[in-house]
Motif scaffolding. Structure first.
Motif, PDB file in Angstrom:
ATOM      1  N   MET A   1       0.830  -1.207   0.000  1.00 12.42           N
ATOM      2  CA  MET A   1       0.000   0.000   0.000  1.00 12.42           C
ATOM      3  C   MET A   1       0.863   1.254   0.000  1.00 12.42           C
ATOM      4  O   MET A   1       0.557   2.231  -0.702  1.00 12.42           O
ATOM      5  CB  MET A   1      -0.947  -0.007   1.207  1.00 12.42           C
ATOM      6  CG  MET A   1      -2.083  -1.005   1.070  1.00 12.42           C
ATOM      7  SD  MET A   1      -3.415  -0.760   2.282  1.00 12.42           S
ATOM      8  CE  MET A   1      -2.606  -1.341   3.780  1.00 12.42           C
ATOM      9  N   THR A   2       1.940   1.237   0.758  1.00  7.49           N
ATOM     10  CA  THR A   2       2.843   2.395   0.772  1.00  7.49           C
ATOM     11  C   THR A   2       3.438   2.636  -0.605  1.00  7.49           C
ATOM     12  O   THR A   2       3.488   3.777  -1.088  1.00  7.49           O
ATOM     13  CB  THR A   2       3.964   2.170   1.805  1.00  7.49           C
ATOM     14  OG1 THR A   2       3.374   2.032   3.113  1.00  7.49           O
ATOM     15  CG2 THR A   2       4.926   3.344   1.826  1.00  7.49           C
ATOM     16  N   GLN A   3       3.870   1.561  -1.252  1.00  9.61           N
ATOM     17  CA  GLN A   3       4.447   1.685  -2.595  1.00  9.61           C
ATOM     18  C   GLN A   3       3.444   2.246  -3.590  1.00  9.61           C
ATOM     19  O   GLN A   3       3.800   3.009  -4.485  1.00  9.61           O
ATOM     20  CB  GLN A   3       4.938   0.323  -3.077  1.00  9.61           C
ATOM     21  CG  GLN A   3       6.121  -0.252  -2.303  1.00  9.61           C
ATOM     22  CD  GLN A   3       6.382  -1.698  -2.665  1.00  9.61           C
ATOM     23  OE1 GLN A   3       6.029  -2.164  -3.752  1.00  9.61           O
ATOM     24  NE2 GLN A   3       6.998  -2.438  -1.743  1.00  9.61           N
ATOM     25  N   GLN A   4       2.169   1.860  -3.435  1.00  7.46           N
ATOM     26  CA  GLN A   4       1.141   2.256  -4.396  1.00  7.46           C
ATOM     27  C   GLN A   4       0.358   3.492  -3.948  1.00  7.46           C
ATOM     28  O   GLN A   4      -0.622   3.871  -4.592  1.00  7.46           O
ATOM     29  CB  GLN A   4       0.187   1.085  -4.630  1.00  7.46           C
ATOM     30  CG  GLN A   4       0.887  -0.132  -5.227  1.00  7.46           C
ATOM     31  CD  GLN A   4      -0.028  -1.329  -5.375  1.00  7.46           C
ATOM     32  OE1 GLN A   4      -1.237  -1.189  -5.625  1.00  7.46           O
ATOM     33  NE2 GLN A   4       0.510  -2.527  -5.230  1.00  7.46           N
ATOM     34  N   LYS A   5       0.805   4.113  -2.830  1.00  6.68           N
ATOM     35  CA  LYS A   5       0.167   5.325  -2.320  1.00  6.68           C
ATOM     36  C   LYS A   5      -1.320   5.115  -2.038  1.00  6.68           C
ATOM     37  O   LYS A   5      -2.184   5.927  -2.397  1.00  6.68           O
ATOM     38  CB  LYS A   5       0.390   6.502  -3.275  1.00  6.68           C
ATOM     39  CG  LYS A   5       1.853   6.889  -3.399  1.00  6.68           C
ATOM     40  CD  LYS A   5       2.041   8.074  -4.334  1.00  6.68           C
ATOM     41  CE  LYS A   5       3.458   8.630  -4.264  1.00  6.68           C
ATOM     42  NZ  LYS A   5       4.532   7.609  -4.335  1.00  6.68           N
ATOM     43  N   ILE A   6      -1.613   4.002  -1.383  1.00  9.24           N
ATOM     44  CA  ILE A   6      -2.969   3.672  -0.951  1.00  9.24           C
ATOM     45  C   ILE A   6      -3.014   3.812   0.567  1.00  9.24           C
ATOM     46  O   ILE A   6      -2.123   3.326   1.274  1.00  9.24           O
ATOM     47  CB  ILE A   6      -3.362   2.245  -1.384  1.00  9.24           C
ATOM     48  CG1 ILE A   6      -3.485   2.199  -2.919  1.00  9.24           C
ATOM     49  CG2 ILE A   6      -4.665   1.801  -0.726  1.00  9.24           C
ATOM     50  CD1 ILE A   6      -3.687   0.815  -3.482  1.00  9.24           C
ATOM     51  N   GLY A   7      -4.038   4.493   1.087  1.00 12.00           N
ATOM     52  CA  GLY A   7      -4.089   4.789   2.511  1.00 12.00           C
ATOM     53  C   GLY A   7      -4.537   3.641   3.385  1.00 12.00           C
ATOM     54  O   GLY A   7      -4.098   3.513   4.532  1.00 12.00           O
ATOM     55  N   ALA A   8      -5.452   2.790   2.858  1.00 10.17           N
ATOM     56  CA  ALA A   8      -5.990   1.697   3.674  1.00 10.17           C
ATOM     57  C   ALA A   8      -6.688   0.695   2.780  1.00 10.17           C
ATOM     58  O   ALA A   8      -7.143   1.023   1.683  1.00 10.17           O
ATOM     59  CB  ALA A   8      -6.953   2.226   4.727  1.00 10.17           C
ATOM     60  N   LEU A   9      -6.784  -0.530   3.280  1.00 10.07           N
ATOM     61  CA  LEU A   9      -7.589  -1.574   2.638  1.00 10.07           C
ATOM     62  C   LEU A   9      -8.763  -1.879   3.556  1.00 10.07           C
ATOM     63  O   LEU A   9      -8.586  -2.130   4.754  1.00 10.07           O
ATOM     64  CB  LEU A   9      -6.770  -2.843   2.409  1.00 10.07           C
ATOM     65  CG  LEU A   9      -7.563  -4.063   1.886  1.00 10.07           C
ATOM     66  CD1 LEU A   9      -8.012  -3.834   0.443  1.00 10.07           C
ATOM     67  CD2 LEU A   9      -6.726  -5.345   1.990  1.00 10.07           C
TER      68      LEU A   9
ATOM     69  N   SER B   1      -0.186   2.332   7.563  1.00 12.77           N
ATOM     70  CA  SER B   1       0.684   2.425   8.736  1.00 12.77           C
ATOM     71  C   SER B   1      -0.190   2.393   9.984  1.00 12.77           C
ATOM     72  O   SER B   1      -1.224   3.070  10.042  1.00 12.77           O
ATOM     73  CB  SER B   1       1.489   3.726   8.701  1.00 12.77           C
ATOM     74  OG  SER B   1       2.280   3.870   9.864  1.00 12.77           O
ATOM     75  N   GLY B   2       0.206   1.587  10.958  1.00 12.19           N
ATOM     76  CA  GLY B   2      -0.543   1.519  12.201  1.00 12.19           C
ATOM     77  C   GLY B   2      -1.361   0.252  12.312  1.00 12.19           C
ATOM     78  O   GLY B   2      -1.424  -0.573  11.398  1.00 12.19           O
ATOM     79  N   ALA B   3      -2.026   0.106  13.459  1.00  8.62           N
ATOM     80  CA  ALA B   3      -2.805  -1.097  13.742  1.00  8.62           C
ATOM     81  C   ALA B   3      -4.145  -1.063  13.016  1.00  8.62           C
ATOM     82  O   ALA B   3      -4.701   0.005  12.716  1.00  8.62           O
ATOM     83  CB  ALA B   3      -3.035  -1.218  15.247  1.00  8.62           C
ATOM     84  N   ALA B   4      -4.676  -2.238  12.756  1.00 12.55           N
ATOM     85  CA  ALA B   4      -5.986  -2.359  12.109  1.00 12.55           C
ATOM     86  C   ALA B   4      -7.079  -1.840  13.040  1.00 12.55           C
ATOM     87  O   ALA B   4      -6.940  -1.845  14.271  1.00 12.55           O
ATOM     88  CB  ALA B   4      -6.256  -3.802  11.753  1.00 12.55           C
TER      89      ALA B   4
END
Length: 416
Positions: free
Chosen positions: A59-67, A97-100
């Motif tokens: 997600m970081t590589q693809q600039k996605i904030g969350a799934l 980044s961070g906990a679910a």
């Protein structure tokens, strides 16, 4: 999502097993069988944390904030939570980044926590409240509300729409299909071990059932035997498709009643789960003495299975496996292509926590084979108005070639 067993209940009831409750009283006992799954090791919390770390890196590589993921196999894959789908939303957002953050009905919270294996902020909602507001607040808390949000591809529309409305903006929502695939396509040694155990259970159950089939039996009688054997051997029955006579010419059966008689084709397509991982095996044989046509078609399908495995090499597009099988079948006079009489469905499908999952052995699928990918190999031949033959074994790709979980059937006379 509809499970294979759920599909059974809504499909061709004469061919598929009857509802569990309808035949519970008559289910035979397999007291001579003992569990072979006692050594099964569930997926560890450490492995699930590693899966989330891989997802967050992607997600970081693809600039996605969350799934965003709702109840189902992908939620269990990442968090360990085993929960059913209903109109009440249970879902998780996994930030880059961070906990679910896990959102679930307040009265279900203790049950959901029982299977949660990773760090997670569980936020319960009461019946008059909106779960979507909690999800949006979670996105804001993780700094993902203004960015790109990926959605697991089986998430239902009402949840996506509820989140969009709660955001009170026009969020950038994209499919999370490739993110999930990148994590789930390749199985770990722990996953492969559970799949091996599930396949062992199903194959041994089929051996036990074949010896007990009698003239006059219905498909539901045979399926009940299969479920009983599967449970006794330590698997959780997932599906037991039994096709007799002309019904075997239709991959998922017919509503026309069928009974075992001399010369009957018996096609069984069965699977179970062990610690959440599935098997899928098909075997076809004749009750009594086979005729020449039945034997010729059976031998052709066995060779079709072999062609599929011979084509499977690292880096090969999985669709090429399907193409190779069809070329062979066409050379034998079947088809052409997906036409009947011949092979009307794909040669195989991915398998793991779901009985059917990407990638697919179908023309045009460009997914390249990598070690750890798992598939079924089931190039049946179907002759409408007569009969069908399907042989199916699952396999996983290794650096040195495909490795089946179970040995291929030897012959029509020794099919299991």
């Amino acid at each position: 999502m509809v499970s294979r067993r759920g599909f059974i209940g809504g499909g061709c009831a004469a061919a598929w097993i009857a509802a569990d409750g309808a035949r519970a009283a008559s289910t035979p006992s397999a007291t001579d069988l003992k569990s072979i799954t006692g050594a099964a090791q569930p997926i560890s919390a450490e492995e699930r944390r590693g899966r989330i770390a891989k997802l967050q890196s992607l997600m970081t590589q693809q600039k996605i904030g969350a799934l965003l993921v709702e109840s189902g196999s992908t939620l269990e894959y990442f968090t360990g939570i085993r929960w059913h789908r209903s109109e009440r939303t249970t879902a998780a957002l996994i930030p880059a980044s961070g906990a679910a953050v896990v959102v679930t009905p307040a009265f279900e919270e203790p049950s959901v926590r029982e299977t949660l294996q990773v760090d997670g902020d569980v936020r319960p909602w009461n019946e008059p409240e909106s779960p979507f507001e909690l999800i949006v607040q979670g996105l804001r808390d993780r700094g993902a509300a203004a960015g790109v949000i990926a959605v697991e591809p089986t998430m239902r529309f009402f949840i996506v729409d509820g989140i969009r409305r709660a955001l009170k903006s026009t969020p950038s929502i994209v499919t999370g299909d490739m993110l999930v695939r990148a994590c789930r396509l390749v199985k770990s040694p722990a996953e492969l071990a559970l799949m091996q155990m599930a396949n062992d259970v199903t194959l041994e159950s089929l051996r036990w059932v074949r010896e007990r089939i009698e003239r006059g039996m219905r498909p539901s009688d045979i399926a009940a035997l299969m479920d009983s054997a599967t449970s006794a051997l330590g698997g959780s029955p997932e599906f037991a498709l039994v096709l007799l006579n002309e019904a075997s010419a239709y991959p998922h059966g017919s509503k026309q009643p069928q009974l075992v008689r001399d010369g009957s084709i018996v096609l069984m397509d069965c699977g179970c789960t062990v610690q959440g991982y599935q098997s899928d095996i098909s075997r076809t044989w004749v009750f009594g003495a086979p005729n020449a046509r039945q034997r010729q078609v059976w031998n052709t399908v066995k060779r079709g299975q072999e062609v599929a495995l011979e084509t499977a090499k690292i880096g090969v597009a999985v669709g090429k496996i399907d193409d190779a099988v069809r070329r062979y079948y066409e050379s034998e006079g079947w088809g052409p292509g997906y036409k009947l009489p011949g092979l009307s469905h794909r040669t195989g499908h991915g398998i793991g926590m779901d009985g059917h999952e990407p990638a697919y052995l179908v023309h045009g699928d460009s997914t390249r084979l990598q070690p750890g990918m798992c598939f079924s190999d089931e190039p049946g031949i179907y002759i409408p108005g007569e009969f069908g033959v399907r042989l199916e074994d699952c396999w996983h790709m290794t650096a040195s070639g495909p490795q089946t979980f179970t040995p291929l059937a030897k012959s029509l006379d020794d099919p299991v």
